[in-house]
Design a protein around this motif. Structure first.
Motif, short mmCIF file in Angstrom:
data_model
loop_
_atom_site.label_atom_id
_atom_site.label_comp_id
_atom_site.label_asym_id
_atom_site.label_seq_id
_atom_site.Cartn_x
_atom_site.Cartn_y
_atom_site.Cartn_z
N GLU A 103 -7.47 6.64 -2.14
CA GLU A 103 -7.38 5.35 -2.83
C GLU A 103 -7.52 4.20 -1.82
OE1 GLU A 103 -4.51 6.94 -6.43
OE2 GLU A 103 -3.60 6.04 -4.66
N LEU A 104 -6.89 4.35 -0.66
CA LEU A 104 -7.02 3.34 0.39
C LEU A 104 -8.47 3.24 0.87
CD1 LEU A 104 -3.81 4.07 2.47
CD2 LEU A 104 -4.28 2.03 1.11
N THR A 147 0.81 -1.21 0.00
CA THR A 147 0.00 0.00 0.00
C THR A 147 0.85 1.27 0.00
OG1 THR A 147 -0.15 -0.04 2.41
CG2 THR A 147 -1.91 -1.14 1.19
N GLU A 148 2.15 1.10 0.00
CA GLU A 148 3.02 2.27 -0.01
C GLU A 148 2.75 3.10 -1.25
OE1 GLU A 148 4.71 -0.90 -0.27
OE2 GLU A 148 4.46 -1.18 1.86
N GLY A 149 2.68 4.40 -1.09
CA GLY A 149 2.49 5.29 -2.23
C GLY A 149 1.04 5.52 -2.61
N SER A 198 -7.87 0.14 -10.46
CA SER A 198 -6.56 -0.37 -10.89
C SER A 198 -5.88 0.61 -11.84
CB SER A 198 -6.70 -1.73 -11.59
OG SER A 198 -7.11 -2.70 -10.68
N GLN A 199 -6.66 1.15 -12.76
CA GLN A 199 -6.10 2.11 -13.72
C GLN A 199 -5.67 3.39 -13.00
OE1 GLN A 199 -8.75 3.25 -16.86
NE2 GLN A 199 -7.10 4.00 -18.13
N GLU A 200 -6.48 3.84 -12.05
CA GLU A 200 -6.18 5.07 -11.31
C GLU A 200 -4.88 4.96 -10.52
OE1 GLU A 200 -8.08 7.35 -7.52
OE2 GLU A 200 -9.49 6.65 -9.06
N SER A 237 -5.82 -4.54 -8.72
CA SER A 237 -6.62 -4.54 -7.49
C SER A 237 -7.51 -5.77 -7.49
CB SER A 237 -7.49 -3.28 -7.42
OG SER A 237 -6.70 -2.13 -7.39
N PRO A 238 -7.04 -6.86 -6.88
CA PRO A 238 -7.87 -8.07 -6.87
C PRO A 238 -9.12 -7.88 -6.02
CG PRO A 238 -5.90 -8.37 -5.54
CD PRO A 238 -5.79 -7.03 -6.18
N PRO A 239 -10.19 -8.58 -6.35
CA PRO A 239 -11.42 -8.44 -5.57
C PRO A 239 -11.28 -9.04 -4.19
CG PRO A 239 -11.65 -10.18 -7.17
CD PRO A 239 -10.33 -9.52 -7.44
N PRO A 240 -12.00 -8.49 -3.23
CA PRO A 240 -12.01 -9.12 -1.91
C PRO A 240 -12.65 -10.50 -2.03
CG PRO A 240 -13.33 -7.09 -1.92
CD PRO A 240 -12.80 -7.30 -3.29
#
Length: 67
Positions: free
Chosen positions: A15-16, A8-10, A45-47, A52-55
């Motif tokens: 977004e988080l 999650t760095e950056g 994911s594009q942003e 970004s895998p689904p939960p």
């Protein structure tokens, strides 16, 4: 806000928060992914420039998905 696991760095706070909000979405047990969730994941994911895998559907029984 749900704890987000993985690299999650950056990532910006917004977004988080969007990633954390994915945990609240309901997905039918017989589906891995809904079209709406796929669109949200693709956009996010594009942003952020990352996948970004689904939960996981198992989250309610086993805790948050770990990416």
């Amino acid at each position: 806000m749900e704890k987000i696991f993985g690299k999650t760095e950056g990532l910006k706070k917004s977004e988080l928060k969007r990633l954390s909000n994915l945990y609240r979405r309901r997905i039918p047990k017989e589906r891995v992914l809904t079209p709406e969730l796929a669109q949200v994941l693709a956009g996010l994911s594009q942003e952020v420039g990352r996948a970004s895998p689904p939960p996981g559907n198992a989250r309610p029984r086993h805790g948050p998905a770990r990416w």
